[in-house]
Write a protein that holds these residues in place. Structure first.
Motif, PDB file in Angstrom:
ATOM      1  N   UNK A   1     -12.316 111.479  21.841  1.00 54.00           N
ATOM      2  CA  UNK A   1     -13.319 111.600  22.910  1.00 54.00           C
ATOM      3  C   UNK A   1     -14.432 110.554  22.815  1.00 54.00           C
ATOM      4  N   UNK A   2     -14.353 109.645  21.846  1.00 56.02           N
ATOM      5  CA  UNK A   2     -15.412 108.656  21.653  1.00 56.02           C
ATOM      6  C   UNK A   2     -16.779 109.322  21.582  1.00 56.02           C
ATOM      7  N   UNK A   3     -16.947 110.217  20.610  1.00 57.87           N
ATOM      8  CA  UNK A   3     -18.198 110.964  20.531  1.00 57.87           C
ATOM      9  C   UNK A   3     -19.377 110.078  20.125  1.00 57.87           C
ATOM     10  N   UNK A   4     -20.549 110.470  20.554  1.00 57.35           N
ATOM     11  CA  UNK A   4     -21.783 109.833  20.095  1.00 57.35           C
ATOM     12  C   UNK A   4     -22.258 110.581  18.849  1.00 57.35           C
ATOM     13  N   UNK A   5     -23.236 110.033  18.162  1.00 56.24           N
ATOM     14  CA  UNK A   5     -23.800 110.722  17.000  1.00 56.24           C
ATOM     15  C   UNK A   5     -24.312 112.098  17.434  1.00 56.24           C
ATOM     16  N   UNK A   6     -24.975 112.103  18.545  1.00 57.43           N
ATOM     17  CA  UNK A   6     -25.541 113.344  19.085  1.00 57.43           C
ATOM     18  C   UNK A   6     -24.467 114.417  19.328  1.00 57.43           C
ATOM     19  N   UNK A   7     -23.329 114.018  19.883  1.00 54.28           N
ATOM     20  CA  UNK A   7     -22.321 115.039  20.182  1.00 54.28           C
ATOM     21  C   UNK A   7     -21.617 115.517  18.911  1.00 54.28           C
ATOM     22  N   UNK A   8     -21.472 114.641  17.936  1.00 54.67           N
ATOM     23  CA  UNK A   8     -20.953 115.079  16.637  1.00 54.67           C
ATOM     24  C   UNK A   8     -21.942 116.084  16.035  1.00 54.67           C
ATOM     25  N   UNK A   9     -23.194 115.762  16.142  1.00 57.21           N
ATOM     26  CA  UNK A   9     -24.253 116.636  15.626  1.00 57.21           C
ATOM     27  C   UNK A   9     -24.189 118.022  16.273  1.00 57.21           C
ATOM     28  N   UNK A  10     -24.070 118.046  17.581  1.00 55.86           N
ATOM     29  CA  UNK A  10     -24.011 119.330  18.295  1.00 55.86           C
ATOM     30  C   UNK A  10     -22.839 120.173  17.806  1.00 55.86           C
ATOM     31  N   UNK A  11     -21.659 119.540  17.679  1.00 53.10           N
ATOM     32  CA  UNK A  11     -20.481 120.276  17.208  1.00 53.10           C
ATOM     33  C   UNK A  11     -20.660 120.749  15.767  1.00 53.10           C
ATOM     34  N   UNK A  12     -21.164 119.840  14.951  1.00 53.23           N
ATOM     35  CA  UNK A  12     -21.275 120.147  13.523  1.00 53.23           C
ATOM     36  C   UNK A  12     -22.233 121.316  13.269  1.00 53.23           C
ATOM     37  N   UNK A  13     -23.282 121.387  14.079  1.00 57.45           N
ATOM     38  CA  UNK A  13     -24.273 122.444  13.892  1.00 57.45           C
ATOM     39  C   UNK A  13     -23.697 123.833  14.135  1.00 57.45           C
ATOM     40  N   UNK A  14     -22.606 123.885  14.892  1.00 56.21           N
ATOM     41  CA  UNK A  14     -21.988 125.189  15.136  1.00 56.21           C
ATOM     42  C   UNK A  14     -21.457 125.783  13.837  1.00 56.21           C
ATOM     43  N   UNK A  15     -21.057 124.902  12.911  1.00 60.32           N
ATOM     44  CA  UNK A  15     -20.517 125.381  11.641  1.00 60.32           C
ATOM     45  C   UNK A  15     -21.541 125.335  10.519  1.00 60.32           C
ATOM     46  N   UNK A  16     -22.500 124.450  10.666  1.00 61.91           N
ATOM     47  CA  UNK A  16     -23.444 124.214   9.578  1.00 61.91           C
ATOM     48  C   UNK A  16     -24.801 123.965  10.206  1.00 61.91           C
ATOM     49  N   UNK A  17     -25.528 125.057  10.429  1.00 66.11           N
ATOM     50  CA  UNK A  17     -26.735 124.956  11.250  1.00 66.11           C
ATOM     51  C   UNK A  17     -27.875 124.210  10.556  1.00 66.11           C
ATOM     52  N   UNK A  18     -27.727 123.977   9.253  1.00 66.62           N
ATOM     53  CA  UNK A  18     -28.812 123.284   8.551  1.00 66.62           C
ATOM     54  C   UNK A  18     -28.665 121.757   8.606  1.00 66.62           C
ATOM     55  N   UNK A  19     -27.525 121.309   9.065  1.00 69.70           N
ATOM     56  CA  UNK A  19     -27.263 119.863   9.085  1.00 69.70           C
ATOM     57  C   UNK A  19     -28.303 119.112   9.927  1.00 69.70           C
ATOM     58  N   UNK A  20     -28.712 117.967   9.428  1.00 65.02           N
ATOM     59  CA  UNK A  20     -29.675 117.188  10.211  1.00 65.02           C
ATOM     60  C   UNK A  20     -28.994 116.028  10.930  1.00 65.02           C
ATOM     61  N   UNK A  21     -29.595 115.635  12.029  1.00 69.08           N
ATOM     62  CA  UNK A  21     -29.071 114.510  12.814  1.00 69.08           C
ATOM     63  C   UNK A  21     -29.047 113.242  11.963  1.00 69.08           C
ATOM     64  N   UNK A  22     -30.061 113.101  11.164  1.00 69.84           N
ATOM     65  CA  UNK A  22     -30.169 111.965  10.264  1.00 69.84           C
ATOM     66  C   UNK A  22     -28.926 111.805   9.381  1.00 69.84           C
TER      67      UNK A  22
END
Lengths: 154, 154
Positions: free
Chosen positions: B34-55
């Motif tokens: 899907x050619x994800x952006x950093x932001x969209x990876x972040x959004x997905x990742x937070x569903x599993x690991x809510x503490x993850x930071x965008x950084x």
DNA sequence: TATCACTTGAGAGTGACTATCATTAAGGAT
DNA sequence: ATCCTTAATGATAGTCACTCTCAAGTGATA
């Protein structure tokens, strides 16, 4: 891009006013092959008209784009650059080191999209981008210009 | 892009630590077209690991890019997108309306640079970008996805 | 030369990164 | 299993390239 008089005429026809700010930006774009960014047009323009605002530069560039007199090129160098060569189709060389964009005027007929894809996507333009290292950056190991930013692939 | 185990191995070899954050990002990229952006990876990742930071997402993506496991593609859609298909050379379709980037896997041999230019520029890659309207945006006049921003040429 | 809608400039705001740094936690050593 | 070192993380603030808003200024027509 049309010449000064034609641009003025074109703007008048549409009811746009001819202001010194607009004329100043027009002038800096005439025959400009450096693919300037809004910021670099602003820097140049301020030498002649120190009261000019960056905002006005952005606005004037956007007007020219919407009239088809300027092509915005965003090649991942961190800023949108503007190309007044709208008449002759051409392609671009982008230096990975300094970010400079050069024109390549040649009839490189880009390939057509394969049949299978053509149903799902209506192509309006095809661009060929050559990425590499420009002569200046090859000779100086040192970079002088604006650099390519962020996730540049090399 | 290598698979999960190979990535872990590769990171260990270089002395990089295997953290849950990195593994989470790796997992989301596996087979992702899907050619994800950093932001969209972040959004997905937070569903599993809510503490993850965008950084941390940005950092992990940059690591993968520097290891050659991810290609950053900046096609003027306003964000850098990431492409894990590093093995198979391919080209991109960019929708002017919603900004979506799709792959075009086909052996479109890009033209060589004309002789005259080849002395002044050392080409390391050539990309062909097809811009137009994707199927979804053709049918709905309405746009749903992320839009192309700023000076998009249309 | 008066009027008025179009323009402008100033300042604040936004989105996509990027830098800094104290705190946390891999993972080898013990 | 626990300690220790150092890499990794998250919080916070900062930067850059635009973009928005709006009061004040000004072309162009009457």
């Amino acid at each position: 891009m049309k010449d000064m008089n034609e641009l003025v005429e074109m703007f008048r026809e549409r009811g746009y006013r001819i202001t010194p700010q607009r004329q100043c930006v027009f002038k800096l774009l005439q025959g400009n092959t450096s693919h300037p960014s809004a910021e670099s047009i602003y820097r140049e323009a301020r030498k002649e008209m120190s009261s000019l605002s960056l905002q006005t530069v952005y606005r004037t560039l956007a007007e020219l784009v919407s009239l088809g007199e300027l092509i915005p090129v965003d090649l991942g160098t961190g800023t949108v650059r503007f190309d007044p060569s709208v008449e002759v189709p051409h392609h671009h060389l982008v230096c990975r080191s300094c970010g400079k964009v050069s024109d390549l005027f040649a009839d490189l007929r880009p390939p057509d999209m394969p049949e299978g894809y053509a149903q799902d996507f209506e192509v309006s333009s095809t661009e060929i981008v050559f990425r590499g290292i420009c002569k200046a950056c090859m000779t100086d190991g040192e970079d002088l210009g604006e650099r390519e930013h962020r996730f540049s692939s090399k």
